[in-house]
Design a protein around this motif. Structure first.
Motif, mmCIF file in Angstrom:
data_model
loop_
_atom_site.group_PDB
_atom_site.id
_atom_site.type_symbol
_atom_site.label_atom_id
_atom_site.label_comp_id
_atom_site.label_asym_id
_atom_site.label_seq_id
_atom_site.Cartn_x
_atom_site.Cartn_y
_atom_site.Cartn_z
ATOM 1 N N VAL A 1 0.834 -1.203 0.000
ATOM 2 C CA VAL A 1 0.000 0.000 0.000
ATOM 3 C C VAL A 1 0.865 1.247 0.000
ATOM 4 O O VAL A 1 0.610 2.210 -0.718
ATOM 5 C CB VAL A 1 -0.954 -0.002 1.228
ATOM 6 N N ASP B 1 -4.558 -2.276 -3.731
ATOM 7 C CA ASP B 1 -3.622 -1.375 -3.056
ATOM 8 C C ASP B 1 -4.025 0.093 -3.227
ATOM 9 O O ASP B 1 -3.992 0.871 -2.271
ATOM 10 C CB ASP B 1 -2.179 -1.623 -3.536
ATOM 11 N N LEU C 1 -7.007 0.903 -1.098
ATOM 12 C CA LEU C 1 -6.645 1.139 0.303
ATOM 13 C C LEU C 1 -5.994 2.502 0.509
ATOM 14 O O LEU C 1 -6.216 3.148 1.527
ATOM 15 C CB LEU C 1 -5.722 0.025 0.803
ATOM 16 N N VAL C 2 -5.175 2.942 -0.467
ATOM 17 C CA VAL C 2 -4.584 4.285 -0.355
ATOM 18 C C VAL C 2 -5.710 5.318 -0.239
ATOM 19 O O VAL C 2 -5.689 6.186 0.643
ATOM 20 C CB VAL C 2 -3.685 4.611 -1.569
#
Lengths: 277, 280
Positions: free
Chosen positions: B65, B246, B249-250
């Motif tokens: 991430v 990923d 999630l950022v």
């Protein structure tokens, strides 16, 4: 005799009265729900008197004070202070509440300076008189604190200072010490006694404590259960005694018995009213 | 100074130090919770040292991430820099939220003070409140187009009534005694309002504002669901279509940080201004 029965609303007393209540009544609600809190009440208070009103709970003694303060309008009769009918609250009547009436967002000094400021006194002068008044009630070292940082007794001192700083014509006290512990209450009672002698203010003091009334007041009114009216009135001389332990004398006990006897039957009536609800 | 008062002062002091110790302990426990959460995340994703329990396509490791974040910083996302996406989302959020506070608080105060205003405006506001605002999204798109206006309005839709009603309730619950006290000290209407009612309302207003923050962040995601091609929530939503977990999630972390830091910021302002909060 330390206490003697008197009539409070004689023509003589009325003529020279500071505060004159004539046929004052108050009914809350209307129709079948209506509750009469105050039956026609006649009381005349002359300048410099300390009049304590005792009565069972719910007898309308706070209603009476609220009418004099201008927070409530009477349903009938009239209340006159210094020849002017009372219409709404005003700074010539200082009120001390039981608790919870201080402004927690202001420092102790700002709380006391609030009255003079609201009455148009310049900021500096208002702060000066507030400072002087706080020193008089023994809070000179707490001016920068906030009310919630003080003990209950100190908060009531701030309340008294705040009411006194406007130099009102009459001081209205609604069970000001009822929420305090015994020691603090007795101390403050002694101080109020001294303050009253010193300033000669006219005071209307609501209480449910007979001892407090006997210890402080020059005149005592005993009220009936709801609807409240004057059951008996007394001239009381214990407050003139220099003896701070006057409450432990036999005369005091006898006086207390006399008033307690009057109050007992009213308290029972008040209890019955409550259980009916 | 009486003896009892001095005693009470001493007790207050002791209570203060005990309170501070308790606060330190609470902070420790909170920190431990976050640390445990992070360690579980590292554990199940493997961190490169052991095979992941959960495949990266469902839950990438913290490192992945972080790398996705660095890549986004460098290359941007779908033609715009990461800062552009964050900025446009923040603009929508901040515009909607500050308008709600600037208009909603005075309106709520008015409703609390004035019976007539309350009779006219409170029923419609209360009637609108239970409507799920997401259901109105298509309507807002038709009315206000696909630009920023409709996005700002969808964020404001649930926040505005919440703040109005919080301010109104705050006025309604100001103790009558304090107002009476001010009046018998000689205060007129304006002094009573500005020096007594308004300060007494502040704790309630702040509570309303803080409650509104989390709702506003939620509505930001809703606002960027359709008819847009920028914004941090939009980035997460489109990344999900390509299973770029990923990047999703950022976006999630950025929005969480936004909501959390705004809440902390307002809490800090609240503690500074409303120091008497909790004391009636």
């Amino acid at each position: 005799m330390m206490i003697e029965r008197i009539e409070l609303a004689t023509p003589d007393r009325r003529a020279g009265s500071k505060l004159n209540l004539e046929g004052l009544t108050k009914t809350f609600g209307a129709g079948a729900e209506a509750v009469q809190a105050l039956a026609p009440t006649d009381i005349a208070v002359t300048e410099g008197e300390f009049l304590a009103i005792v009565g069972p709970s719910g007898c309308g003694k706070t209603t009476l004070l609220n009418i004099v303060a201008g927070f409530e309008t009477p349903s009938g009769g009239c209340a006159v202070l210094d020849g002017r009918p009372i219409e709404g609250p005003g700074s010539e009547r200082g009120v001390v509440f039981q608790q919870g009436a201080l402004f927690n967002w202001m420092s102790v000094l700002e709380n006391v300076a609030f009255g003079p400021r609201a009455c148009g006194v310049a900021p500096d002068a208002a702060r000066e008189s507030a400072q002087a008044m706080l020193e008089k009630v023994g809070l000179g070292g707490f001016v920068e604190n906030y009310p919630y940082q003080l003990s209950g007794g100190m908060q009531q001192r701030v309340g008294i200072a705040r009411a006194l700083v406007n130099d009102p014509a009459i001081l209205l006290m609604d069970e000001p010490f009822a929420a305090l512990d015994q020691q603090t209450r007795e101390l403050l009672q002694e101080e109020v006694r001294g303050m009253w002698r010193e300033t000669g203010k006219t005071v209307l003091w609501i209480t449910h404590s007979i001892e407090e009334a006997l210890f402080l007041a020059s005149h005592i009114v005993v009220m009936t259960a709801r609807p409240g009216r004057v059951k008996a009135a007394f001239r009381c001389r214990f407050s003139e005694s220099p003896d701070l332990l006057v409450a432990s004398t036999p005369e005091f006990t006898a006086a207390k018995r006399e008033i307690l006897g009057l109050l007992r039957s009213e308290s029972e009536a008040a209890q019955r009213q409550e259980s009916m609800i | 100074m009486s003896r009892t008062d001095i005693l009470a002062e001493g007790e207050a002091y002791d209570a203060g130090t005990t309170e501070r110790k308790a606060t330190r302990r609470d902070r420790w426990l909170t920190g431990t919770t976050f640390l445990a959460f992070f360690l579980v995340w590292v554990g199940v994703t493997g961190a490169g040292h052991w095979p992941p329990l959960i495949r990266p396509i469902f839950l990438p490791s913290p490192l992945a991430v972080w790398q996705a974040f660095l890549a986004l910083l460098e290359h941007g996302y779908q033609g715009n820099s990461l800062w552009y996406h964050v900025g446009i989302s923040f603009y929508r959020f901040a515009f909607a939220f500050s308008s709600c506070v600037l208009i909603g608080v005075p309106l709520g105060l008015l409703l609390g003070m004035n019976r007539t205003a309350r009779a006219i405006l409170e029923p419609p506001i209360q009637a609108i409140r239970p409507i799920p605002k997401l259901a109105l999204l298509p309507l807002f798109l038709i009315w206000f187009g696909i630009g920023n206006t409709s996005k700002i309005i969808i964020i404001a839709a649930p926040v505005f009534p919440l703040i109005v009603i919080a301010a109104m309730q705050a006025v309604r619950s100001v103790s009558t005694k304090k107002i009476q006290a001010a009046r018998c000290l000689g205060a007129g209407n304006w002094t009573v309002f500005s020096r007594v009612v308004l300060p007494a309302c502040l704790p309630g207003i702040f509570t309303g504002i803080r409650m509104a923050i989390s709702i506003a962040v939620t509505m930001l995601v809703a606002a960027e669901l359709t008819a847009t091609s920028d914004g941090i929530a939009w980035m997460s939503l489109t990344a999900a279509e390509f299973l770029s977990t990923d990047i999703v999630l950022v976006g999630v972390v950025i929005m969480a940080v936004l909501g959390f830091s705004l809440d902390r910021m307002i809490r800090a302002i609240e503690l500074r201004i409303v120091h008497w909060s909790g004391h009636e």
